[in-house]
Every structure is written in structure tokens, then in C-alpha cells.
Design a protein around this motif. Sequence first.
Motif, PDB file in Angstrom:
ATOM      1  N   GLU A   6       0.832  -1.202   0.000  1.00  0.00           N
ATOM      2  CA  GLU A   6       0.000   0.000   0.000  1.00  0.00           C
ATOM      3  C   GLU A   6       0.866   1.251   0.000  1.00  0.00           C
ATOM      4  OE1 GLU A   6      -3.535   1.669  -0.597  1.00  0.00           O
ATOM      5  OE2 GLU A   6      -3.249  -0.473  -0.341  1.00  0.00           O
ATOM      6  N   GLN A   7       1.938   1.241   0.779  1.00  0.00           N
ATOM      7  CA  GLN A   7       2.849   2.391   0.825  1.00  0.00           C
ATOM      8  C   GLN A   7       3.497   2.595  -0.549  1.00  0.00           C
ATOM      9  OE1 GLN A   7       6.021   1.942   3.597  1.00  0.00           O
ATOM     10  NE2 GLN A   7       6.926   3.920   3.135  1.00  0.00           N
ATOM     11  N   PHE A   8       3.952   1.517  -1.160  1.00  0.00           N
ATOM     12  CA  PHE A   8       4.549   1.616  -2.482  1.00  0.00           C
ATOM     13  C   PHE A   8       3.526   2.134  -3.482  1.00  0.00           C
ATOM     14  CE2 PHE A   8       4.938  -0.321  -6.662  1.00  0.00           C
ATOM     15  CZ  PHE A   8       6.120   0.253  -7.085  1.00  0.00           C
ATOM     16  N   ILE A  35       3.460   1.839 -18.714  1.00  0.00           N
ATOM     17  CA  ILE A  35       2.617   0.946 -17.908  1.00  0.00           C
ATOM     18  C   ILE A  35       3.305  -0.398 -17.733  1.00  0.00           C
ATOM     19  CG2 ILE A  35       0.454  -0.368 -17.884  1.00  0.00           C
ATOM     20  CD1 ILE A  35      -0.879   2.125 -19.162  1.00  0.00           C
ATOM     21  N   GLU A  36       3.909  -0.908 -18.802  1.00  0.00           N
ATOM     22  CA  GLU A  36       4.629  -2.177 -18.710  1.00  0.00           C
ATOM     23  C   GLU A  36       5.805  -2.067 -17.742  1.00  0.00           C
ATOM     24  OE1 GLU A  36       6.973  -5.326 -21.616  1.00  0.00           O
ATOM     25  OE2 GLU A  36       5.564  -3.896 -22.497  1.00  0.00           O
ATOM     26  N   GLN A  37       6.524  -0.950 -17.799  1.00  0.00           N
ATOM     27  CA  GLN A  37       7.630  -0.728 -16.871  1.00  0.00           C
ATOM     28  C   GLN A  37       7.124  -0.671 -15.423  1.00  0.00           C
ATOM     29  OE1 GLN A  37       9.558   2.839 -18.173  1.00  0.00           O
ATOM     30  NE2 GLN A  37      10.494   1.883 -19.966  1.00  0.00           N
ATOM     31  N   ALA A  38       5.997  -0.011 -15.226  1.00  0.00           N
ATOM     32  CA  ALA A  38       5.428   0.081 -13.883  1.00  0.00           C
ATOM     33  C   ALA A  38       5.021  -1.294 -13.367  1.00  0.00           C
ATOM     34  CB  ALA A  38       4.225   1.028 -13.876  1.00  0.00           C
ATOM     35  N   MET A  39       4.437  -2.097 -14.236  1.00  0.00           N
ATOM     36  CA  MET A  39       4.036  -3.441 -13.837  1.00  0.00           C
ATOM     37  C   MET A  39       5.258  -4.291 -13.503  1.00  0.00           C
ATOM     38  SD  MET A  39       0.833  -3.313 -13.696  1.00  0.00           S
ATOM     39  CE  MET A  39       0.427  -5.021 -13.488  1.00  0.00           C
ATOM     40  N   ASP A  40       6.334  -4.128 -14.268  1.00  0.00           N
ATOM     41  CA  ASP A  40       7.572  -4.855 -13.969  1.00  0.00           C
ATOM     42  C   ASP A  40       8.134  -4.432 -12.619  1.00  0.00           C
ATOM     43  OD1 ASP A  40       7.440  -6.260 -16.340  1.00  0.00           O
ATOM     44  OD2 ASP A  40       8.865  -4.954 -17.410  1.00  0.00           O
ATOM     45  N   LEU A  41       8.047  -3.141 -12.320  1.00  0.00           N
ATOM     46  CA  LEU A  41       8.516  -2.642 -11.030  1.00  0.00           C
ATOM     47  C   LEU A  41       7.688  -3.228  -9.885  1.00  0.00           C
ATOM     48  CD1 LEU A  41      10.504  -0.744  -9.609  1.00  0.00           C
ATOM     49  CD2 LEU A  41       8.802   1.084  -9.893  1.00  0.00           C
ATOM     50  N   VAL A  42       6.380  -3.246 -10.057  1.00  0.00           N
ATOM     51  CA  VAL A  42       5.499  -3.837  -9.041  1.00  0.00           C
ATOM     52  C   VAL A  42       5.827  -5.316  -8.869  1.00  0.00           C
ATOM     53  CG1 VAL A  42       3.109  -4.479  -8.534  1.00  0.00           C
ATOM     54  CG2 VAL A  42       3.621  -2.179  -9.364  1.00  0.00           C
ATOM     55  N   SER A  44       8.666  -6.857  -9.440  1.00  0.00           N
ATOM     56  CA  SER A  44       9.944  -7.060  -8.747  1.00  0.00           C
ATOM     57  C   SER A  44       9.817  -6.780  -7.255  1.00  0.00           C
ATOM     58  CB  SER A  44      11.044  -6.202  -9.376  1.00  0.00           C
ATOM     59  OG  SER A  44      10.799  -4.831  -9.161  1.00  0.00           O
ATOM     60  N   HIS A  45       9.043  -5.774  -6.885  1.00  0.00           N
ATOM     61  CA  HIS A  45       8.828  -5.488  -5.457  1.00  0.00           C
ATOM     62  C   HIS A  45       8.058  -6.627  -4.778  1.00  0.00           C
ATOM     63  CE1 HIS A  45      10.440  -1.460  -4.741  1.00  0.00           C
ATOM     64  NE2 HIS A  45      10.096  -1.179  -5.987  1.00  0.00           N
ATOM     65  N   LEU A  46       7.061  -7.145  -5.463  1.00  0.00           N
ATOM     66  CA  LEU A  46       6.302  -8.258  -4.894  1.00  0.00           C
ATOM     67  C   LEU A  46       7.156  -9.507  -4.750  1.00  0.00           C
ATOM     68  CD1 LEU A  46       2.841  -7.882  -6.661  1.00  0.00           C
ATOM     69  CD2 LEU A  46       3.350  -7.508  -4.245  1.00  0.00           C
ATOM     70  N   MET A  47       7.983  -9.781  -5.739  1.00  0.00           N
ATOM     71  CA  MET A  47       8.868 -10.945  -5.662  1.00  0.00           C
ATOM     72  C   MET A  47       9.850 -10.796  -4.505  1.00  0.00           C
ATOM     73  SD  MET A  47       7.881 -13.118  -7.833  1.00  0.00           S
ATOM     74  CE  MET A  47       9.251 -14.251  -7.784  1.00  0.00           C
ATOM     75  N   TYR A  48      10.366  -9.601  -4.303  1.00  0.00           N
ATOM     76  CA  TYR A  48      11.269  -9.353  -3.178  1.00  0.00           C
ATOM     77  C   TYR A  48      10.542  -9.623  -1.857  1.00  0.00           C
ATOM     78  CZ  TYR A  48      14.189  -6.959   0.202  1.00  0.00           C
ATOM     79  OH  TYR A  48      14.941  -6.668   1.298  1.00  0.00           O
ATOM     80  N   ALA A  49       9.318  -9.121  -1.744  1.00  0.00           N
ATOM     81  CA  ALA A  49       8.550  -9.318  -0.513  1.00  0.00           C
ATOM     82  C   ALA A  49       8.257 -10.801  -0.278  1.00  0.00           C
ATOM     83  CB  ALA A  49       7.243  -8.524  -0.575  1.00  0.00           C
TER      84      ALA A  49
END
Length: 125
Positions: A6-8, A35-42, A44-49
Motif C-alpha cells: 500500500e505504501q509503495f 505501464i509495462e515498466q510500472a508493472m515490472d517494477l510492481v 519485482s517489489h512483490l517478488m522481493y517481498a
Amino acid sequence: MTWDFEQFHQGHLLLWLDHVLSSSGASVVAIDNKIEQAMDLVKSHLMYAVREEVEVLKEQIKELIERNTQLEQENKLLKTLASPEQMAQFQAQVQTGSPTSNTQPPLPAGPTPVLPSTQNSGTSA
């Protein structure tokens, strides 16, 4: 450390998308790429979590396995120290589902056995 989606989501993604969408003359292709770049960023953050949470769970599993091993060893020792009468009484209680009571005969007097400890074994899984 727990990652807060949520913070991200509120911080980085909305500011970034707002900037992209407010840019004058942005083409559809450029927006799609952003949008594709943003989804990739999301992603990668989810995979890290998820990886972080998996590591925490692996450590908890390791601790539970060690505790289970210790309890199994203690149980084995207690079974060897119990009299046949005590074991029969215990088996009867297990079969009937009745709680353990204090009516069982006391253990023979003598030195108290020391239970082996595996808590600080130093082994890793």
C-alpha cells in the motif's frame, strides 16, 4: 522488515503514473511502455517481498523441526522411565480421551534424570 504494498502503491506508482499521464503529446505506445515498466517494477517489489517472507517461514520451520526433535527425545526418555502401570494408565487415558490426572503413582524416588538438550546443536538445514 515487511514490505508494504500500500505504501509503495500510494507513493511511487501514483506519482510516476500521474507524471506519465500528464505529459503533453505522449503517444499511446509510450504510455503502454510506461505501464509495462510500472508493472515490472510492481512485480519485482512483490517478488522481493515474497522471497523475504519465504526466508522467515523457512527459519520458523527449522525452529519447529528442532523443537519437535527435542520433544520426541524427551518423550522417548520419559517412556523408558515410566513403569508399565503408568504406561497402561496413560494408554487408557489416551484411548478414552480423558485428561491426565494427578492420581497416578509418583515416580520412584532418586536422582532426577537430566533430559538431553538439542536446542543449541549448531546444525543448519
